[in-house]
Design a protein around this motif. Sequence first.
Motif, short mmCIF file in Angstrom:
data_model
loop_
_atom_site.label_atom_id
_atom_site.label_comp_id
_atom_site.label_asym_id
_atom_site.label_seq_id
_atom_site.Cartn_x
_atom_site.Cartn_y
_atom_site.Cartn_z
N PHE A 218 0.82 -1.21 0.00
CA PHE A 218 0.00 0.00 0.00
C PHE A 218 0.86 1.26 0.00
CE2 PHE A 218 -2.83 -3.27 1.38
CZ PHE A 218 -4.07 -2.90 0.87
N PRO A 219 0.47 2.26 -0.80
CA PRO A 219 1.23 3.51 -0.85
C PRO A 219 0.92 4.46 0.31
CG PRO A 219 -0.59 3.62 -2.38
CD PRO A 219 -0.60 2.22 -1.82
N ARG A 220 -0.17 4.18 1.03
CA ARG A 220 -0.58 5.07 2.12
C ARG A 220 -1.01 4.23 3.31
NH1 ARG A 220 -5.89 9.03 1.72
NH2 ARG A 220 -5.95 9.72 3.90
N ILE A 221 -0.55 4.62 4.49
CA ILE A 221 -0.84 3.89 5.71
C ILE A 221 -1.50 4.85 6.72
CG2 ILE A 221 0.06 2.45 7.57
CD1 ILE A 221 0.59 1.23 4.86
N VAL A 222 -2.61 4.39 7.30
CA VAL A 222 -3.27 5.14 8.37
C VAL A 222 -3.11 4.33 9.66
CG1 VAL A 222 -5.48 5.97 9.28
CG2 VAL A 222 -4.93 6.26 6.85
N GLY A 223 -2.52 4.95 10.67
CA GLY A 223 -2.35 4.30 11.96
C GLY A 223 -3.47 4.72 12.90
N LEU A 224 -4.17 3.72 13.45
CA LEU A 224 -5.29 3.98 14.35
C LEU A 224 -4.94 3.45 15.73
CD1 LEU A 224 -8.12 5.23 13.79
CD2 LEU A 224 -9.02 2.91 13.67
N ARG A 225 -5.17 4.26 16.74
CA ARG A 225 -4.89 3.85 18.11
C ARG A 225 -5.91 4.50 19.04
NH1 ARG A 225 -0.64 1.86 21.30
NH2 ARG A 225 -0.71 2.64 23.45
N ASP A 226 -6.51 3.70 19.92
CA ASP A 226 -7.49 4.19 20.88
C ASP A 226 -8.59 5.00 20.20
OD1 ASP A 226 -6.07 3.04 22.99
OD2 ASP A 226 -4.81 4.81 23.23
N GLY A 227 -9.01 4.53 19.02
CA GLY A 227 -10.14 5.16 18.34
C GLY A 227 -9.82 6.46 17.63
N GLN A 228 -8.55 6.82 17.55
CA GLN A 228 -8.17 8.06 16.89
C GLN A 228 -7.04 7.81 15.90
OE1 GLN A 228 -7.38 10.42 20.54
NE2 GLN A 228 -9.10 11.71 19.90
N ILE A 229 -6.95 8.68 14.90
CA ILE A 229 -5.89 8.54 13.92
C ILE A 229 -4.58 9.05 14.52
CG2 ILE A 229 -5.02 9.36 11.69
CD1 ILE A 229 -7.85 9.28 10.65
N ALA A 230 -3.63 8.13 14.66
CA ALA A 230 -2.31 8.49 15.20
C ALA A 230 -1.42 9.07 14.12
CB ALA A 230 -1.65 7.25 15.82
N PHE A 231 -1.56 8.57 12.89
CA PHE A 231 -0.83 9.14 11.76
C PHE A 231 -1.52 8.75 10.47
CE2 PHE A 231 1.37 5.04 12.41
CZ PHE A 231 1.31 4.49 11.13
N ASP A 232 -1.29 9.52 9.44
CA ASP A 232 -1.79 9.28 8.09
C ASP A 232 -0.67 9.69 7.16
OD1 ASP A 232 -3.04 9.16 5.65
OD2 ASP A 232 -4.77 10.40 6.21
N LEU A 233 0.10 8.68 6.66
CA LEU A 233 1.37 8.98 6.01
C LEU A 233 1.57 8.16 4.73
CD1 LEU A 233 3.74 8.88 9.13
CD2 LEU A 233 3.02 10.94 7.88
N PRO A 234 2.35 8.69 3.78
CA PRO A 234 2.85 7.85 2.69
C PRO A 234 3.71 6.74 3.29
CG PRO A 234 3.28 10.17 2.26
CD PRO A 234 2.83 10.08 3.68
N THR A 235 3.70 5.59 2.69
CA THR A 235 4.41 4.43 3.25
C THR A 235 5.89 4.73 3.53
OG1 THR A 235 2.91 2.91 2.15
CG2 THR A 235 5.03 2.04 2.79
N ALA A 236 6.52 5.50 2.67
CA ALA A 236 7.95 5.79 2.84
C ALA A 236 8.25 6.53 4.13
CB ALA A 236 8.46 6.61 1.64
N ARG A 237 7.24 7.17 4.71
CA ARG A 237 7.46 7.94 5.93
C ARG A 237 7.05 7.18 7.20
NH1 ARG A 237 4.65 13.54 5.32
NH2 ARG A 237 5.49 13.72 7.46
#
Length: 277
Positions: A218-237
């Motif tokens: 995937f070119p884009r990753i969204v990190g979810l933690r405790d019901g909130q978005i922790a990060f929304d980043l291009p995979t390289a980052r």
Amino acid sequence: MQLELTSLSARHLTAKPGAKAALHTVTLLVASGEQVAIIGPSGAGKTTLLNVVACAQRPNAGTLILGGLAPWSLSADALRALRAALFLAPQVPPLPPRQRVVTAVLAGRLPHQGLWASVRSLFYPHDIALAERALARFGVADKLFERVDRLSGGERQRVALARLVASEAQLFLVDEPLSALDPTRGQQAMEALTEVAHERQATLVTSLHHVEIALHHFPRIVGLRDGQIAFDLPTARVTPDVLRALYAQHLHELTGPAATSPLDSPDVVVPVVMHCR
């Protein structure tokens, strides 16, 4: 199909009234045709997020827009038409055990058929070649006429993904599609899934416990933690430090219980944690 969440909050589908929200003020925009992986520890809200986007449950607050439409302001007929353009693949496939695989796969087309055609297809599958091609994408074409209850867990999961391929959906929402697959079949299934989405220019949003697979496909990753978005980043980052912060207190889910700290070096590949059955 584009999806947009703005300050959206929602409880778990089975939560009692007044229970703590599983999602808290989530804001997310996914463009039409984009492919996004959602990762995070257990209980982060990944499944709830997919259920809300699939219009399987109402949010408690905030807004959801799908393809320019606000689902919960539509008439019943218009909401049905919108849902026909979505496909939600749960982690545990809802496949009737006594059903033939060919019928289970072609059920992906039911939202686009009339009542009579839908009933008829239960007894006389009308497009066997389509079902076989969909199954071939995931290496289970030989199971075309098997009964579902004679399949392994991994085979059932791949049949469920073949059902998605047989559908006419423009938004694929896939929850933990690799939980019953070994590493090799998991890689093959993810390759097939992303290829199908690309060919159709369909939007693909999938939750994954397997971080290394998410980073690879995937070119884009969204990190979810405790019901909130922790990060929304291009995979390289998405660096090891970013992952450590996301899985803090849950590192065993990321690396496996026997590992010490494989994320200390960016050159180290995180081993796959899978439960095959």
